[in-house]
Design an enzyme around this catalytic site. Sequence first.
Site, PDB file in Angstrom:
ATOM      1  CG  HIS A 158      50.203  41.126  32.194  1.00 55.27           C
ATOM      2  ND1 HIS A 158      49.835  40.438  31.140  1.00 55.27           N
ATOM      3  CD2 HIS A 158      51.298  41.729  31.440  1.00 55.27           C
ATOM      4  CE1 HIS A 158      50.248  40.638  29.848  1.00 55.27           C
ATOM      5  NE2 HIS A 158      51.264  41.433  30.111  1.00 55.27           N
ATOM      6  CB  SER A 288      28.465  45.529  54.500  1.00 53.88           C
ATOM      7  OG  SER A 288      28.243  44.155  54.708  1.00 53.88           O
TER       8      SER A 288
END
Length: 483
Positions: A158, A288
Amino acid sequence: MSTDRYTSPLSERYASKEMQYIFSQDMKFKTWRRLWIALAETEMELGLSENGKPVITQEQIDELKAHVDDINYDVAREREKLVRHDVMSHVYAYGLQCPHAKGIIHLGATSCYVGDNTDIIIMRDALLLTKKKIVTVLNHLSNFAMKYKDMPTLGFTHFQPAQLTTVGKRATLWMQDLVLDIENIDFLLSKLKLRGVKGTTGTQASFMNLFEGDESKVKALDTYVAEKMGFEKSYGVTGQTYPRKIDSIVLNTLSEVAQSAYKFSNDLRLLQSMKEVEEPFEKHQIGSSAMAYKRNPMRSERMGALARTVVVNALNPAITASTQWFERTLDDSANKRISVAEAFLALDGVLNLYINIAENMVVYDKVIAKHVNEELPFMATENIMMESVKKGCDRQELHERIREHSMAAAQRVKGEGLNNDLIERIMADDYFRLSREEILAIIDPQKFVGRAPSQVVEFIAEYVSPIIDENKDALEIKSEITV
């Protein structure tokens, strides 16, 4: 490169030269000519004659073979503008190069003889290249798994911290998916057949006419041509085309490979976010345009983008196969020209990235250990409790003390942003009757990974190494990532 018209990013940015060649015009039309030669040669070998005179001679076959590779594209293109038929345009162009054999090219055949058989040959060759690249990935991942088979790391269920595994064991999960893919590809290749020599509606009527009703020769023609083209058999029956389900089966198989790669790329993106494992990042690479410090997992993201293309594209041949009319309809052609080629080219791009990343993954062991140490105290409490019981302590009292210490430690982590001091709290609690050394021995991460290290060794030895050993030539493949 043309700058004034659309070019496919699959050929400009992602797919390898090898895969692009398989779907090239050269591959297509050279295969057409090989098929025409195989047909004519087999018709000659089976004694095709008229009034006792051979219809096809060895001289004609030799002439066809002499021009199998030097395709006169300009002639074919100009002819197609006139007749609007690609096969007949190439028959015409081939005939100009082979004037003695002109009259026996394509004898008895329909367009699908060259078109469909070539499509199957191309898919077979593309599947073989795809398999090689999967094997290359498996080789890199197996090396990675063996190197890190003993390194404890947090497992996640999970996406929440769970029982420990090892870095190498996690890599076997990626490999298990690829092993299943190899098995599926091998099965598909073992069942793949040529369309064969079936005539216009699959009845072989034209060949029955050529061989004056001799069914044995017509059947032999179908068999021998398949063998000449590298197939054991052709499909038992067809309409004008091979069953369009084949395209769907092939692209579903490619989709399954894409799913495996997609899962890996997502896992790696999560690991990179946690700063545990990273894809390669080159010295001068920019992460970036604005944030110069960033190391974005762009290769993994690109893998996901291309894999998604393959998965979604598998729907195209499924719908095409579902909507064919009787012996054939031409609404398959334009769709399959795009969908089949682009599925292979996109998956090739995925596997190029997978090879590159799998060979060069960076592991940050200190960060991994830090994350383990932050969570392991909670996982180790049951073992600590059992050891204290052995020392004569009351289990219920131990349980309550652990609960209280755990809640306090959790508040410290979540509420104050500080480190997990659960073990220090237990060490300071005399009720547990355990020394510092005894507690540290209990919480050794190696004691919490179960059989993970041996599972890595066993899985690679039993499942992965045999695949690699059977496909040694695949290890010569290198991935070239240009963007």
